[in-house]
Design a protein around this motif. Structure first.
Motif, PDB file in Angstrom:
ATOM      1  N   GLU A  29      19.233  -8.201  -1.781  1.00  0.00           N
ATOM      2  CA  GLU A  29      19.089  -7.543  -0.490  1.00  0.00           C
ATOM      3  C   GLU A  29      18.196  -8.347   0.464  1.00  0.00           C
ATOM      4  N   LEU A  30      18.595  -8.376   1.731  1.00  0.00           N
ATOM      5  CA  LEU A  30      17.703  -8.813   2.801  1.00  0.00           C
ATOM      6  C   LEU A  30      16.690  -7.702   3.041  1.00  0.00           C
ATOM      7  N   ALA A  31      15.427  -8.081   3.224  1.00  0.00           N
ATOM      8  CA  ALA A  31      14.391  -7.080   3.484  1.00  0.00           C
ATOM      9  C   ALA A  31      13.661  -7.393   4.782  1.00  0.00           C
ATOM     10  N   ILE A  32      13.437  -6.346   5.549  1.00  0.00           N
ATOM     11  CA  ILE A  32      12.699  -6.435   6.817  1.00  0.00           C
ATOM     12  C   ILE A  32      11.211  -6.239   6.526  1.00  0.00           C
ATOM     13  N   VAL A  77      23.911 -14.659 -11.881  1.00  0.00           N
ATOM     14  CA  VAL A  77      23.313 -14.329 -13.165  1.00  0.00           C
ATOM     15  C   VAL A  77      23.643 -15.471 -14.110  1.00  0.00           C
ATOM     16  N   ASN A  78      22.612 -16.161 -14.584  1.00  0.00           N
ATOM     17  CA  ASN A  78      22.789 -17.333 -15.449  1.00  0.00           C
ATOM     18  C   ASN A  78      23.728 -18.354 -14.814  1.00  0.00           C
ATOM     19  N   GLY A  79      23.617 -18.499 -13.492  1.00  0.00           N
ATOM     20  CA  GLY A  79      24.427 -19.471 -12.766  1.00  0.00           C
ATOM     21  C   GLY A  79      25.798 -18.986 -12.345  1.00  0.00           C
ATOM     22  N   GLU A  80      26.220 -17.817 -12.822  1.00  0.00           N
ATOM     23  CA  GLU A  80      27.536 -17.265 -12.475  1.00  0.00           C
ATOM     24  C   GLU A  80      27.423 -16.444 -11.198  1.00  0.00           C
ATOM     25  N   LEU A  81      28.254 -16.751 -10.209  1.00  0.00           N
ATOM     26  CA  LEU A  81      28.213 -16.029  -8.945  1.00  0.00           C
ATOM     27  C   LEU A  81      28.724 -14.606  -9.130  1.00  0.00           C
ATOM     28  N   ARG A  82      27.902 -13.628  -8.753  1.00  0.00           N
ATOM     29  CA  ARG A  82      28.281 -12.222  -8.869  1.00  0.00           C
ATOM     30  C   ARG A  82      28.438 -11.566  -7.490  1.00  0.00           C
ATOM     31  N   GLN A  83      27.554 -11.902  -6.557  1.00  0.00           N
ATOM     32  CA  GLN A  83      27.606 -11.311  -5.226  1.00  0.00           C
ATOM     33  C   GLN A  83      27.676 -12.423  -4.179  1.00  0.00           C
ATOM     34  N   SER A  84      28.485 -12.229  -3.155  1.00  0.00           N
ATOM     35  CA  SER A  84      28.580 -13.193  -2.069  1.00  0.00           C
ATOM     36  C   SER A  84      29.129 -12.493  -0.840  1.00  0.00           C
ATOM     37  N   ASP A  85      28.340 -12.446   0.233  1.00  0.00           N
ATOM     38  CA  ASP A  85      28.749 -11.729   1.441  1.00  0.00           C
ATOM     39  C   ASP A  85      27.898 -12.221   2.599  1.00  0.00           C
ATOM     40  N   ASN A  86      27.880 -11.477   3.677  1.00  0.00           N
ATOM     41  CA  ASN A  86      27.095 -11.796   4.862  1.00  0.00           C
ATOM     42  C   ASN A  86      26.502 -10.499   5.393  1.00  0.00           C
ATOM     43  N   THR A  87      25.293 -10.566   5.918  1.00  0.00           N
ATOM     44  CA  THR A  87      24.666  -9.345   6.426  1.00  0.00           C
ATOM     45  C   THR A  87      25.432  -8.760   7.612  1.00  0.00           C
ATOM     46  N   ALA A  88      26.363  -9.513   8.172  1.00  0.00           N
ATOM     47  CA  ALA A  88      27.232  -8.972   9.217  1.00  0.00           C
ATOM     48  C   ALA A  88      28.104  -7.839   8.679  1.00  0.00           C
ATOM     49  N   SER A  89      28.230  -7.752   7.350  1.00  0.00           N
ATOM     50  CA  SER A  89      29.035  -6.697   6.727  1.00  0.00           C
ATOM     51  C   SER A  89      28.279  -5.380   6.593  1.00  0.00           C
ATOM     52  N   MET A  90      27.005  -5.347   6.970  1.00  0.00           N
ATOM     53  CA  MET A  90      26.259  -4.101   6.879  1.00  0.00           C
ATOM     54  C   MET A  90      26.826  -3.063   7.849  1.00  0.00           C
ATOM     55  N   THR A 147      17.557  -3.643   2.931  1.00  0.00           N
ATOM     56  CA  THR A 147      18.650  -3.204   3.805  1.00  0.00           C
ATOM     57  C   THR A 147      19.971  -2.909   3.096  1.00  0.00           C
ATOM     58  N   GLY A 148      19.989  -2.926   1.765  1.00  0.00           N
ATOM     59  CA  GLY A 148      21.228  -2.630   1.049  1.00  0.00           C
ATOM     60  C   GLY A 148      21.831  -3.874   0.425  1.00  0.00           C
ATOM     61  N   THR A 149      22.780  -3.663  -0.478  1.00  0.00           N
ATOM     62  CA  THR A 149      23.363  -4.780  -1.234  1.00  0.00           C
ATOM     63  C   THR A 149      24.868  -4.864  -1.052  1.00  0.00           C
ATOM     64  N   LYS A 203       0.827  -1.202   0.000  1.00  0.00           N
ATOM     65  CA  LYS A 203       0.000   0.000   0.000  1.00  0.00           C
ATOM     66  C   LYS A 203       0.867   1.260   0.000  1.00  0.00           C
ATOM     67  N   LYS A 204       2.127   1.092   0.346  1.00  0.00           N
ATOM     68  CA  LYS A 204       3.089   2.195   0.391  1.00  0.00           C
ATOM     69  C   LYS A 204       4.334   1.802  -0.398  1.00  0.00           C
ATOM     70  N   ASN A 205       5.188   2.782  -0.636  1.00  0.00           N
ATOM     71  CA  ASN A 205       6.463   2.491  -1.268  1.00  0.00           C
ATOM     72  C   ASN A 205       7.292   1.540  -0.413  1.00  0.00           C
ATOM     73  N   VAL A 206       8.157   0.791  -1.077  1.00  0.00           N
ATOM     74  CA  VAL A 206       9.134  -0.035  -0.378  1.00  0.00           C
ATOM     75  C   VAL A 206      10.267   0.880   0.084  1.00  0.00           C
ATOM     76  N   PHE A 207      10.544   0.877   1.380  1.00  0.00           N
ATOM     77  CA  PHE A 207      11.678   1.644   1.888  1.00  0.00           C
ATOM     78  C   PHE A 207      12.973   0.906   1.543  1.00  0.00           C
ATOM     79  N   CYS A 208      14.006   1.647   1.198  1.00  0.00           N
ATOM     80  CA  CYS A 208      15.277   1.028   0.824  1.00  0.00           C
ATOM     81  C   CYS A 208      16.444   1.772   1.455  1.00  0.00           C
ATOM     82  N   VAL A 209      17.497   1.028   1.747  1.00  0.00           N
ATOM     83  CA  VAL A 209      18.728   1.597   2.286  1.00  0.00           C
ATOM     84  C   VAL A 209      19.794   1.536   1.199  1.00  0.00           C
ATOM     85  N   GLY A 210      20.430   2.665   0.943  1.00  0.00           N
ATOM     86  CA  GLY A 210      21.506   2.713  -0.043  1.00  0.00           C
ATOM     87  C   GLY A 210      22.862   2.642   0.634  1.00  0.00           C
ATOM     88  N   ARG A 211      23.821   2.077  -0.065  1.00  0.00           N
ATOM     89  CA  ARG A 211      25.233   2.087   0.348  1.00  0.00           C
ATOM     90  C   ARG A 211      25.410   1.660   1.815  1.00  0.00           C
TER      91      ARG A 211
END
Length: 305
Positions: free
Chosen positions: A152-155, A228-241, A266-268, A88-96
């Motif tokens: 992104e992980l989303a709350i 992307v098409n099976g190729e790993l592009r991003q890999s991390d842990n939310t502990a890095s936020m 929560t960011g990427t 019903k509202k915009n999705v809130f997002c965190v940048g950087r």
């Protein structure tokens, strides 16, 4: 518990995904319960959240009876999954919000590598951007030459609140889901702010499920990745936020009311396409899969249009 919204015989339904990939039709189960005492039957995750604790108690009671009766459910492969939440509202997002992603973005834009935000950078994506698991994402080739991905992980907020303290932040969380913050980098740059570049139709894949907070003991320690098409592009842990889940809720709710069903991405992490050498953009036919530990995998395909 993993909740999802799905379509059965052209009707929206609320479901629960079990560990063996069986979908239990909670809408039908609650309707058949003689003692649910709910004001309405939830047909999606948003409506379950709106029911509050009485809704969760009714679901738990029905599930206990379901297990005792040995009833079967639907196969996940046979279910048409919808976006879990009706926004019903915009999705809130965190940048950087991830240190290494900030560094790669700074270097790609010719900025000092160690230029980090001192406060959370918030933006939003409109409800028209939201699509579900396995939905097509429009390429928008007439508008952008640089469509990108962001896992992104989303709350998912479960209880209304304003000026929420850090200590009380998790009490306002219903659960967590996955968002792919699809971004038109050239539009983002051209318009001088992020809304246009991140607000195109279908630019907010979400799902496939919303996991109740009770099933995720620490949202600040979850593996997150994207292929992307099976190729790993991003890999991390939310502990890095840089800003963790309680900090995000505390800062966003300062002077601003958060309501049940609100979503906060929560960011990427690092590994986005525009920061690669040379930059790599999403193209028609690309299959993009974002995975977050204990939640699942959100998969979407780029269309030609």
């Amino acid at each position: 518990m993993k909740f999802l919204s799905f379509i059965e015989q052209a009707m929206p339904r609320l479901g629960l995904l079990t560990e063996d990939d069986t979908v239990i039709d909670l809408t039908a189960m609650l309707a058949a319960s003689p003692d649910h005492r709910l004001p309405f039957m939830p047909a999606n995750v948003s409506e379950l959240i709106a029911l509050g604790e009485p809704g969760m108690r009714a679901v738990s009671a029905c599930l206990d009876r379901h297990l005792d009766a040995g009833q079967s459910g639907l196969k996940l492969a046979d279910v048409q999954i919808a976006a879990p939440l009706l926004m019903k509202k915009n999705v809130f997002c965190v940048g950087r919000n991830y240190r290494d992603h900030i560094i790669e973005g700074n270097l790609a834009r010719g900025r000092p590598a160690d230029q980090f935000p001192t406060a959370i950078e918030f933006f939003t994506k409109p409800p028209t951007a939201v699509v579900g698991h396995l939905a097509k994402v429009r390429r928008h080739a007439d508008l952008t030459d640089s469509l990108d991905y962001e896992a992104e992980l989303a709350i998912v907020i479960g209880r209304r609140g304003c000026d929420i303290s850090r200590d009380a932040a998790l009490d306002h969380v219903f659960g967590y889901t996955i968002v792919n913050d699809i971004t038109a980098r050239d539009l983002q740059q051209r318009h001088g702010q992020w809304f246009k570049g991140k607000g195109l139709d279908t630019s907010c894949p979400m799902g496939p499920v919303v996991v109740h907070r009770s099933a995720i003991p620490n949202a600040n320690d979850l593996a997150i990745s994207l292929t992307v098409n099976g190729e790993l592009r991003q890999s991390d842990n939310t502990a890095s936020m840089i800003f963790d889940v309680p900090a995000i809720i505390e800062q966003l709710s300062a002077g601003m009311t958060l309501e049940p069903g609100d979503v906060i991405a929560t960011g990427t992490p690092k590994g986005v396409g525009f920061a690669m050498t040379p930059p790599v953009c999403l193209q028609p036919g690309d299959v993009v899969s974002a995975t977050v530990q204990h939640i699942g995998t959100l998969t979407n395909t780029l269309s030609k249009e």
